[in-house]
Design a protein around this motif. Structure first.
Motif, PDB file in Angstrom:
ATOM      1  N   LEU A  42       0.796  -1.225   0.000  1.00 15.97           N
ATOM      2  CA  LEU A  42       0.000   0.000   0.000  1.00 15.97           C
ATOM      3  C   LEU A  42       0.828   1.275   0.000  1.00 15.97           C
ATOM      4  O   LEU A  42       0.380   2.304  -0.498  1.00 15.97           O
ATOM      5  CB  LEU A  42      -0.922   0.005   1.225  1.00 15.97           C
ATOM      6  CG  LEU A  42      -2.013   1.079   1.245  1.00 15.97           C
ATOM      7  CD1 LEU A  42      -3.042   0.833   0.145  1.00 15.97           C
ATOM      8  CD2 LEU A  42      -2.706   1.107   2.612  1.00 15.97           C
ATOM      9  N   SER A  43       2.049   1.233   0.534  1.00 15.27           N
ATOM     10  CA  SER A  43       2.780   2.479   0.787  1.00 15.27           C
ATOM     11  C   SER A  43       4.129   2.591   0.107  1.00 15.27           C
ATOM     12  O   SER A  43       4.517   3.676  -0.302  1.00 15.27           O
ATOM     13  CB  SER A  43       2.986   2.658   2.305  1.00 15.27           C
ATOM     14  OG  SER A  43       1.763   2.908   2.955  1.00 15.27           O
ATOM     15  N   PHE A  44       4.877   1.491   0.011  1.00 16.29           N
ATOM     16  CA  PHE A  44       6.269   1.564  -0.423  1.00 16.29           C
ATOM     17  C   PHE A  44       6.405   1.236  -1.906  1.00 16.29           C
ATOM     18  O   PHE A  44       5.866   0.234  -2.375  1.00 16.29           O
ATOM     19  CB  PHE A  44       7.132   0.598   0.389  1.00 16.29           C
ATOM     20  CG  PHE A  44       7.170   0.926   1.854  1.00 16.29           C
ATOM     21  CD1 PHE A  44       8.111   1.816   2.356  1.00 16.29           C
ATOM     22  CD2 PHE A  44       6.258   0.355   2.727  1.00 16.29           C
ATOM     23  CE1 PHE A  44       8.140   2.129   3.701  1.00 16.29           C
ATOM     24  CE2 PHE A  44       6.280   0.650   4.079  1.00 16.29           C
ATOM     25  CZ  PHE A  44       7.220   1.548   4.570  1.00 16.29           C
ATOM     26  N   ARG A  45       7.175   2.057  -2.622  1.00 13.69           N
ATOM     27  CA  ARG A  45       7.467   1.761  -4.025  1.00 13.69           C
ATOM     28  C   ARG A  45       8.972   1.529  -4.163  1.00 13.69           C
ATOM     29  O   ARG A  45       9.759   2.454  -4.361  1.00 13.69           O
ATOM     30  CB  ARG A  45       7.011   2.895  -4.943  1.00 13.69           C
ATOM     31  CG  ARG A  45       7.152   2.528  -6.436  1.00 13.69           C
ATOM     32  CD  ARG A  45       6.507   3.568  -7.331  1.00 13.69           C
ATOM     33  NE  ARG A  45       6.477   3.120  -8.704  1.00 13.69           N
ATOM     34  CZ  ARG A  45       7.272   3.575  -9.674  1.00 13.69           C
ATOM     35  NH1 ARG A  45       8.168   4.520  -9.415  1.00 13.69           N
ATOM     36  NH2 ARG A  45       7.169   3.109 -10.899  1.00 13.69           N
ATOM     37  N   ALA A  46       9.345   0.266  -4.027  1.00 13.28           N
ATOM     38  CA  ALA A  46      10.749  -0.109  -4.049  1.00 13.28           C
ATOM     39  C   ALA A  46      11.018  -1.028  -5.229  1.00 13.28           C
ATOM     40  O   ALA A  46      10.307  -2.008  -5.421  1.00 13.28           O
ATOM     41  CB  ALA A  46      11.122  -0.828  -2.753  1.00 13.28           C
ATOM     42  N   PRO A  47      12.047  -0.747  -6.029  1.00 13.20           N
ATOM     43  CA  PRO A  47      12.383  -1.662  -7.123  1.00 13.20           C
ATOM     44  C   PRO A  47      12.911  -2.971  -6.559  1.00 13.20           C
ATOM     45  O   PRO A  47      13.555  -3.000  -5.504  1.00 13.20           O
ATOM     46  CB  PRO A  47      13.473  -0.903  -7.890  1.00 13.20           C
ATOM     47  CG  PRO A  47      14.098  -0.005  -6.873  1.00 13.20           C
ATOM     48  CD  PRO A  47      12.996   0.380  -5.929  1.00 13.20           C
ATOM     49  N   THR A  48      12.648  -4.070  -7.236  1.00 11.23           N
ATOM     50  CA  THR A  48      13.158  -5.367  -6.805  1.00 11.23           C
ATOM     51  C   THR A  48      14.555  -5.628  -7.343  1.00 11.23           C
ATOM     52  O   THR A  48      15.229  -6.559  -6.889  1.00 11.23           O
ATOM     53  CB  THR A  48      12.227  -6.491  -7.250  1.00 11.23           C
ATOM     54  OG1 THR A  48      12.065  -6.447  -8.671  1.00 11.23           O
ATOM     55  CG2 THR A  48      10.858  -6.350  -6.590  1.00 11.23           C
ATOM     56  N   SER A  49      15.010  -4.812  -8.302  1.00  9.70           N
ATOM     57  CA  SER A  49      16.392  -4.890  -8.798  1.00  9.70           C
ATOM     58  C   SER A  49      16.661  -3.624  -9.612  1.00  9.70           C
ATOM     59  O   SER A  49      15.740  -2.965 -10.104  1.00  9.70           O
ATOM     60  CB  SER A  49      16.595  -6.130  -9.674  1.00  9.70           C
ATOM     61  OG  SER A  49      15.828  -6.028 -10.865  1.00  9.70           O
ATOM     62  N   VAL A  50      17.935  -3.299  -9.726  1.00  9.99           N
ATOM     63  CA  VAL A  50      18.379  -2.198 -10.606  1.00  9.99           C
ATOM     64  C   VAL A  50      19.588  -2.723 -11.378  1.00  9.99           C
ATOM     65  O   VAL A  50      20.746  -2.492 -10.997  1.00  9.99           O
ATOM     66  CB  VAL A  50      18.730  -0.932  -9.802  1.00  9.99           C
ATOM     67  CG1 VAL A  50      19.165   0.193 -10.756  1.00  9.99           C
ATOM     68  CG2 VAL A  50      17.564  -0.470  -8.943  1.00  9.99           C
ATOM     69  N   PRO A  51      19.357  -3.468 -12.469  1.00  7.02           N
ATOM     70  CA  PRO A  51      20.469  -4.068 -13.211  1.00  7.02           C
ATOM     71  C   PRO A  51      21.290  -3.026 -13.947  1.00  7.02           C
ATOM     72  O   PRO A  51      20.751  -2.191 -14.684  1.00  7.02           O
ATOM     73  CB  PRO A  51      19.753  -5.010 -14.198  1.00  7.02           C
ATOM     74  CG  PRO A  51      18.358  -4.495 -14.298  1.00  7.02           C
ATOM     75  CD  PRO A  51      18.040  -3.832 -13.010  1.00  7.02           C
ATOM     76  N   VAL A  52      22.609  -3.058 -13.744  1.00  4.16           N
ATOM     77  CA  VAL A  52      23.510  -2.057 -14.331  1.00  4.16           C
ATOM     78  C   VAL A  52      24.656  -2.750 -15.024  1.00  4.16           C
ATOM     79  O   VAL A  52      24.985  -3.909 -14.768  1.00  4.16           O
ATOM     80  CB  VAL A  52      24.044  -1.085 -13.259  1.00  4.16           C
ATOM     81  CG1 VAL A  52      22.915  -0.223 -12.688  1.00  4.16           C
ATOM     82  CG2 VAL A  52      24.752  -1.840 -12.123  1.00  4.16           C
ATOM     83  N   THR A  53      25.321  -1.993 -15.896  1.00  8.85           N
ATOM     84  CA  THR A  53      26.512  -2.477 -16.581  1.00  8.85           C
ATOM     85  C   THR A  53      27.488  -1.323 -16.738  1.00  8.85           C
ATOM     86  O   THR A  53      27.119  -0.158 -16.727  1.00  8.85           O
ATOM     87  CB  THR A  53      26.169  -3.088 -17.946  1.00  8.85           C
ATOM     88  OG1 THR A  53      27.365  -3.608 -18.538  1.00  8.85           O
ATOM     89  CG2 THR A  53      25.555  -2.044 -18.878  1.00  8.85           C
ATOM     90  N   TRP A  54      28.764  -1.667 -16.882  1.00  5.96           N
ATOM     91  CA  TRP A  54      29.804  -0.660 -17.143  1.00  5.96           C
ATOM     92  C   TRP A  54      30.694  -1.127 -18.288  1.00  5.96           C
ATOM     93  O   TRP A  54      31.833  -0.762 -18.401  1.00  5.96           O
ATOM     94  CB  TRP A  54      30.633  -0.398 -15.875  1.00  5.96           C
ATOM     95  CG  TRP A  54      31.106  -1.649 -15.177  1.00  5.96           C
ATOM     96  CD1 TRP A  54      32.322  -2.250 -15.303  1.00  5.96           C
ATOM     97  CD2 TRP A  54      30.343  -2.436 -14.251  1.00  5.96           C
ATOM     98  NE1 TRP A  54      32.373  -3.390 -14.516  1.00  5.96           N
ATOM     99  CE2 TRP A  54      31.178  -3.516 -13.852  1.00  5.96           C
ATOM    100  CE3 TRP A  54      29.070  -2.346 -13.725  1.00  5.96           C
ATOM    101  CZ2 TRP A  54      30.746  -4.494 -12.947  1.00  5.96           C
ATOM    102  CZ3 TRP A  54      28.652  -3.326 -12.843  1.00  5.96           C
ATOM    103  CH2 TRP A  54      29.483  -4.369 -12.444  1.00  5.96           C
ATOM    104  N   LYS A  55      30.109  -1.977 -19.150  1.00  6.26           N
ATOM    105  CA  LYS A  55      30.835  -2.422 -20.325  1.00  6.26           C
ATOM    106  C   LYS A  55      31.119  -1.249 -21.242  1.00  6.26           C
ATOM    107  O   LYS A  55      30.315  -0.326 -21.360  1.00  6.26           O
ATOM    108  CB  LYS A  55      30.016  -3.483 -21.083  1.00  6.26           C
ATOM    109  CG  LYS A  55      29.891  -4.811 -20.358  1.00  6.26           C
ATOM    110  CD  LYS A  55      29.038  -5.781 -21.170  1.00  6.26           C
ATOM    111  CE  LYS A  55      28.888  -7.098 -20.424  1.00  6.26           C
ATOM    112  NZ  LYS A  55      28.004  -8.041 -21.155  1.00  6.26           N
ATOM    113  N   ALA A  56      32.231  -1.297 -21.936  1.00 11.54           N
ATOM    114  CA  ALA A  56      32.576  -0.239 -22.876  1.00 11.54           C
ATOM    115  C   ALA A  56      31.559  -0.217 -24.001  1.00 11.54           C
ATOM    116  O   ALA A  56      31.084  -1.261 -24.429  1.00 11.54           O
ATOM    117  CB  ALA A  56      33.980  -0.475 -23.427  1.00 11.54           C
TER     118      ALA A  56
END
Length: 441
Positions: free
Chosen positions: A427-441
């Motif tokens: 009802l209250s919290f909006r939290a992502p279940t993941s934040v997939p990131v990369t730093w590949k060239a």
């Protein structure tokens, strides 16, 4: 750019708020059509993308009763702020009340386990609230935050270095960076060894599920057992502070008590119970959302890379645009009006800050993310009035440090293209279940 969608809730431990334990909201008769009979598409437990429905509610039904949850839903900025500010009419006594009634089985477990925890501050009302907050503020000081800063920075560096050592140059900013840092910070503040992080995470997940989730009677039972353990640990922290003293917020409160401050051991334990949850869950989400939103607006990310002085403003804009908490609760103590709508005595009220923060009557182009927005700090994500979040500066400090250290180590960081960023149901919290990131060239 990553796409935000809703999928099955995450498994336990995979998200700062354990949405996987929240159950499923009642969807009977509801769809996404723009009609009053369908609440203009508003789904109380759906955090996928609630903002279009918020806009329709502000326009068509800014204050209305939602029979699915038994709450009067308030969506305009002026109305939300006014209710927060009028604590004499609109009590916070239901702020920590379970959304779904506690089952007989869960109640038995908690009663037999000696569970008597009460809100630290958010559900208390004056004069009790005034007394306890004044004492807590004397311990919750900028000096303590400054002492914590080197620890926060070092923990951030260690987490980033571990993530960036990945052989495939990919990671999850939520679990690799944001997940543990605020927990270690709040445990350090309260004098708890960081090795307890997994245990406190488990307890906090249960608190979120039992308070804001939609659990069946059977689903409540393991969480009830966790809450008994959680509360007994808070009691022991106070006992330990009396016995050993030390340099922690708990010891500060005990010393204040011994010096004549009017605060009981039970109230100190209740503050611990609240801080150990509120002090890290929403901050984990703020850190994760800061990365998620900034990286999905690449031009804004590049601006803070070029000028780190923009980071504090960027954090306030993240709080406005995609806050950790989108709704909070109040109860009418008398017949009242909100936005010209009559609300009866005893009514439960849901203040939708996530809607208020995008109210076009207050914020120009509210659906645009702009880190130089001059009035971003007017957001209501920390509440307003006497219950304004006591730990707001510590939360923003941690987000600032994480962004600074991330820029220093991986300015080229970006979201994994095409990845789905999901949000669980509550009802209250909006939290992502993941934040997939990369730093590949």
């Amino acid at each position: 750019m990553a796409i935000e969608t809703s999928t099955a809730p995450a498994a336990t431990g995979g998200c700062p708020v354990d949405h996987g334990q929240f159950g499923t909201a009642d969807r009977s008769g509801a769809d996404t059509h723009d009609g009053a009979e369908n609440h203009y598409g508003y789904q109380p437990f759906d955090m996928t993308d609630p903002f279009p429905s918020y806009e329709r509610l502000r326009r068509n039904a800014p204050v209305h009763f939602d029979e699915r949850i038994g709450y009067w839903v308030v969506t305009r900025y002026a109305d939300v702020k006014a209710v927060f500010d009028d604590w004499e009419t609109f009590s916070s006594e239901n702020a920590q009340a379970p959304i779904r009634p506690r089952s007989a089985g869960a109640t038995e477990i908690m009663t037999e386990g000696g569970f008597t925890a009460y809100s630290g501050l958010s559900a208390r009302v004056p004069p009790e609230h005034t007394r306890i907050r004044a004492i807590a503020q004397r311990a919750f000081t900028p000096r303590r935050f400054k002492l914590l800063e080197p620890t926060i920075r070092e923990n951030t560096r260690l987490a980033l270095d571990a993530m960036l050592a990945s052989s495939d140059a990919t990671g999850d900013f939520l679990t690799d960076v944001a997940y543990d840092i605020p927990t270690i910070t709040i445990l350090t503040l309260l004098g708890v060894h960081p090795s307890m992080v997994p245990t406190y995470k488990r307890w906090s997940d249960s608190r979120a599920a039992m308070t804001w989730g939609d659990l069946s009677d059977d689903e409540q039972l393991p969480h009830a057992r966790n809450l008994v353990e959680y509360w007994q640990e808070c009691i022991q922290l106070v006992v330990q502070a009396h016995r050993d003293g030390g340099d922690s917020l708990v010891a500060d409160l005990v010393r204040a008590q011994e010096g004549g401050a009017e605060i009981s051991d039970h109230e100190i334990a209740s503050l611990c119970y609240s801080l150990l949850f509120a002090g890290h869950e929403t901050t984990t989400t703020l850190i994760a959302n800061s990365a998620r939103v900034l990286l999905s607006h690449r031009d804004q990310w590049d601006r803070i890379v070029a000028d780190q002085a923009l980071i504090p403003g960027a954090i306030d804009e993240v709080l406005r645009y995609s806050g950790s908490i989108l709704a909070w609760r109040r109860r009418a103590l008398a017949d009242a009006e909100i936005g010209g709508v009559a609300v009866p005595k005893g009514a439960d009220i849901l203040l939708v800050m996530g809607s208020a923060n995008r109210d076009e009557a207050v914020f120009e182009n509210p659906d645009e993310f702009d880190i130089t927005r001059p009035d971003a700090r007017s957001h209501l994500s920390f509440g307003f009035g006497i219950h304004y979040c006591l730990g707001n500066q510590l939360a923003k400090l941690q987000a600032k440090i994480v962004l600074e250290e991330t820029i220093a180590r991986a300015p080229q960081l970006r979201l994994v293209e095409g990845a789905e960023i999901t949000f669980g149901e509550n009802l209250s919290f909006r939290a992502p279940t993941s934040v997939p990131v990369t730093w590949k060239a």
